[in-house]
Design a protein around this motif. Structure first.
Motif, short mmCIF file in Angstrom:
data_model
loop_
_atom_site.label_atom_id
_atom_site.label_comp_id
_atom_site.label_asym_id
_atom_site.label_seq_id
_atom_site.Cartn_x
_atom_site.Cartn_y
_atom_site.Cartn_z
N PHE A 9 -4.97 -12.66 -5.53
CA PHE A 9 -4.65 -13.41 -6.74
C PHE A 9 -5.14 -14.85 -6.62
O PHE A 9 -5.11 -15.44 -5.53
N ASP A 10 -5.58 -15.41 -7.73
CA ASP A 10 -5.95 -16.81 -7.78
C ASP A 10 -4.68 -17.66 -7.64
O ASP A 10 -3.67 -17.41 -8.31
N GLY A 11 -4.75 -18.65 -6.76
CA GLY A 11 -3.57 -19.45 -6.48
C GLY A 11 -3.14 -20.34 -7.62
O GLY A 11 -2.00 -20.81 -7.66
N GLN A 12 -4.04 -20.61 -8.57
CA GLN A 12 -3.71 -21.49 -9.70
C GLN A 12 -3.34 -20.72 -10.96
O GLN A 12 -2.35 -21.02 -11.62
N THR A 13 -4.13 -19.68 -11.26
CA THR A 13 -3.88 -18.93 -12.49
C THR A 13 -2.96 -17.74 -12.27
O THR A 13 -2.43 -17.18 -13.23
N HIS A 14 -2.82 -17.31 -11.00
CA HIS A 14 -2.00 -16.14 -10.65
C HIS A 14 -2.50 -14.88 -11.36
O HIS A 14 -1.73 -14.07 -11.86
N LYS A 15 -3.82 -14.75 -11.38
CA LYS A 15 -4.47 -13.58 -11.94
C LYS A 15 -5.30 -12.90 -10.85
O LYS A 15 -5.77 -13.54 -9.92
N ILE A 16 -5.50 -11.59 -10.99
CA ILE A 16 -6.25 -10.83 -9.98
C ILE A 16 -7.70 -11.30 -9.92
O ILE A 16 -8.38 -11.39 -10.94
N LYS A 17 -8.17 -11.58 -8.69
CA LYS A 17 -9.57 -11.94 -8.45
C LYS A 17 -10.34 -10.84 -7.75
O LYS A 17 -11.53 -10.63 -8.03
N LYS A 18 -9.68 -10.13 -6.82
CA LYS A 18 -10.39 -9.13 -6.01
C LYS A 18 -9.46 -7.97 -5.68
O LYS A 18 -8.25 -8.13 -5.59
N PHE A 19 -10.09 -6.80 -5.45
CA PHE A 19 -9.44 -5.65 -4.86
C PHE A 19 -10.20 -5.34 -3.56
O PHE A 19 -11.42 -5.36 -3.54
N VAL A 20 -9.48 -5.03 -2.50
CA VAL A 20 -10.10 -4.66 -1.22
C VAL A 20 -9.57 -3.28 -0.82
O VAL A 20 -8.36 -3.07 -0.70
N LEU A 21 -10.50 -2.32 -0.61
CA LEU A 21 -10.16 -0.94 -0.28
C LEU A 21 -10.54 -0.68 1.18
O LEU A 21 -11.63 -1.03 1.61
N HIS A 22 -9.66 -0.03 1.93
CA HIS A 22 -9.85 0.18 3.36
C HIS A 22 -9.99 1.67 3.68
O HIS A 22 -9.23 2.50 3.17
N THR A 23 -10.94 2.00 4.55
CA THR A 23 -11.16 3.40 4.94
C THR A 23 -10.45 3.78 6.24
O THR A 23 -10.34 4.96 6.55
N ASN A 24 -10.01 2.80 7.02
CA ASN A 24 -9.24 3.04 8.25
C ASN A 24 -9.98 3.90 9.27
O ASN A 24 -9.40 4.79 9.89
N TYR A 25 -11.26 3.64 9.47
CA TYR A 25 -12.00 4.40 10.47
C TYR A 25 -11.70 3.89 11.88
O TYR A 25 -11.62 2.69 12.11
N PRO A 26 -11.53 4.80 12.85
CA PRO A 26 -11.37 4.36 14.24
C PRO A 26 -12.65 3.67 14.71
O PRO A 26 -13.76 4.02 14.30
N GLY A 27 -12.49 2.67 15.55
CA GLY A 27 -13.64 1.91 16.01
C GLY A 27 -13.86 0.64 15.23
O GLY A 27 -14.73 -0.16 15.57
N HIS A 28 -13.08 0.44 14.16
CA HIS A 28 -13.16 -0.80 13.39
C HIS A 28 -11.96 -1.67 13.71
O HIS A 28 -10.88 -1.17 14.05
N ALA A 29 -12.12 -2.98 13.58
CA ALA A 29 -11.07 -3.93 13.95
C ALA A 29 -9.79 -3.72 13.15
O ALA A 29 -8.70 -4.02 13.64
N ASP A 30 -9.89 -3.18 11.92
CA ASP A 30 -8.71 -3.00 11.07
C ASP A 30 -8.06 -1.63 11.25
O ASP A 30 -7.10 -1.31 10.53
N PHE A 31 -8.55 -0.81 12.18
CA PHE A 31 -8.01 0.54 12.34
C PHE A 31 -6.50 0.49 12.59
O PHE A 31 -6.00 -0.28 13.39
N ASN A 32 -5.79 1.32 11.87
CA ASN A 32 -4.33 1.47 11.95
C ASN A 32 -3.56 0.34 11.28
O ASN A 32 -2.34 0.29 11.36
N SER A 33 -4.26 -0.59 10.63
CA SER A 33 -3.56 -1.61 9.86
C SER A 33 -3.22 -1.10 8.46
O SER A 33 -2.24 -1.53 7.85
N TYR A 34 -4.05 -0.17 7.96
CA TYR A 34 -3.87 0.37 6.62
C TYR A 34 -3.98 1.89 6.67
O TYR A 34 -4.71 2.45 7.49
N ILE A 35 -3.28 2.56 5.77
CA ILE A 35 -3.53 3.97 5.52
C ILE A 35 -4.86 4.07 4.78
O ILE A 35 -5.25 3.18 4.03
N LYS A 36 -5.57 5.16 4.99
CA LYS A 36 -6.87 5.34 4.36
C LYS A 36 -6.76 5.37 2.84
O LYS A 36 -5.90 6.06 2.28
N CYS A 37 -7.61 4.60 2.17
CA CYS A 37 -7.68 4.59 0.71
C CYS A 37 -8.66 5.67 0.26
O CYS A 37 -9.84 5.64 0.63
#
Length: 395
Positions: A283-311
């Motif tokens: 969200f934009d900190g001033q307008t409080h409106k959506i700016k971005k969506f980030v989708l995670h695949t949760n593949y092993p071997g990536h730094a974010d593995f196990n932080s998110y369920i697979k999208c």
């Protein structure tokens, strides 16, 4: 393969744990069908028991083989379907290291041998098993449960005649979903195990639909969430976020010629983290409106593995004309299973990539490439070409 540091408490004996055996359902805290992140959560809650953990996966083709979490000190491992990342099979490969409790009785471990006769006495009669001549293994099957015994070919007929503890000792126990009535055991029989069906109404692996174009279209669970939506709108559609955190630095500002702010400018924007959906919303900190969506695949071997369920996203380009119901019949769609070379075939070449190192040149997971198109950026895992995250934004 990665290994957690040893944290064994003094006086804890290897193989001394006792886990409840639930045929067709699971063992101990591990339940068939559970997402891999839930299994890791159970492990983290009991570090003195699960103090040595090996995570195994096929780095080059992560969708080809199971993701395996192994507990060598306790003689068992759990296998996750590589696509859904749900638990499909539990295998006890050293029954002398793990004692199991079934009803009020114990079997296995160093003191209670899981012999052929002991299995019959505890679980009762069953239909004749299957003898694998090549492996010299005889397997008995119960609903959602099988026991394999090493039987030399010349003694195949003797396994029914034993009267004492000298009968063959189980070399493998398999616990699997019994709803399909499949026989699961060693060798090729292992591949028949599948994760149980998701419960009705489950949000796990819920499809996220994205249509690229001048006006990017984004839906979760059939609900359209537009850019410019407010936090209240998101709460209404997706419920309470798992976490909220402020974005400290906008790392891509330096690439924007229209934005004169210095690279170190603190950012007032903030994220809603939906870890159980594999999704972040900025969200934009001033307008409080959506700016971005980030989708995670949760593949092993990536730094974010196990932080998110697979999208479980489906992205199709502006060239596609049709309803979301028609997407599955189309060849040209981008999903978590799509490799980068296929993405380029669908969207075209986008030129050079930015290199991301997670802030450290010694990052053990290696660098990744970030490729940008209109309204979408793909982060590619460098070694195998699979997509780690997808970021959606309005140009």
């Amino acid at each position: 393969m990665s290994q957690r540091p040893r944290r064994r408490c003094e006086g804890t004996a290897m193989g001394a744990i006792v886990l409840d055996l639930r045929p067709g359902l699971g063992v101990g805290p591990f339940t068939l069908g559970m997402p891999i992140c839930e299994a890791f959560a159970q492990i983290e809650q009991q570090p003195n028991i699960y103090d040595v953990v090996h995570v195994k996966y096929f780095d080059e083709e992560p969708l080809k083989l199971d993701i395996v979490i192994s507990f060598p000190d306790h003689g068992f491992h759990i296998r996750f379907d590589p696509w859904s990342q749900r638990l499909r099979l539990i295998e006890i490969f050293d029954v002398k290291r793990l004692q199991m409790r079934y009803a009020t009785s114990l079997i296995g471990g160093p003191s209670t041998l899981a012999t052929f006769v002991a299995v019959y006495a505890l679980f009762g009669p069953t239909f004749p098993g299957i003898y694998d001549k090549d492996r010299g293994v005889y397997t008995l099957f119960y609903p959602g449960l099988s026991f394999a015994f090493p039987i030399p070919s010349q003694y195949t007929d003797c396994c029914h005649d034993g009267e004492d503890g000298t009968t063959p000792v189980t070399c493998r126990v398999s616990i699997y979903d019994s709803s399909t009535d499949k026989k699961v055991g060693v060798g090729s029989l292992m591949d028949k195990a599948t994760a149980p069906p998701l419960p009705v109404g489950s949000l796990y692996m819920e499809e996220v639909h994205v249509k690229l174009g001048e006006e990017l279209y984004f839906t979760v669970g059939g609900q359209h969430i537009p850019f410019g939506a407010s936090p209240q709108d998101v709460w209404t559609e997706l419920g309470r976020p798992c976490g909220i955190h402020q974005k400290q630095v906008d790392q891509m500002v330096i690439h924007s010629a229209s934005d004169p702010r210095p690279r170190t400018t603190l950012c007032g924007d903030y994220f809603y983290n939906y870890f159980t959906r594999g999704l972040d919303i900025l969200f934009d900190g001033q307008t409080h409106k959506i700016k971005k969506f980030v989708l995670h695949t949760n593949y092993p071997g990536h730094a974010d593995f196990n932080s998110y369920i697979k999208c479980n996203f489906i992205i199709f380009s502006s060239h596609f004309e049709g309803s979301f119901e028609e997407v599955n019949s189309r060849v040209h769609r981008i999903t978590p299973s799509t490799k980068w070379e296929q993405v380029k075939e669908i969207l075209g070449d986008c030129g050079r990539a930015a290199i991301q190192t997670q802030g450290s040149t010694s990052n053990p997971f290696g660098s990744t490439y970030v490729y940008g198109y209109q309204n979408v950026a793909f982060e590619q895992v460098m070694k195998n070409g699979y997509i780690a995250t997808v970021t959606l934004f309005q140009s």
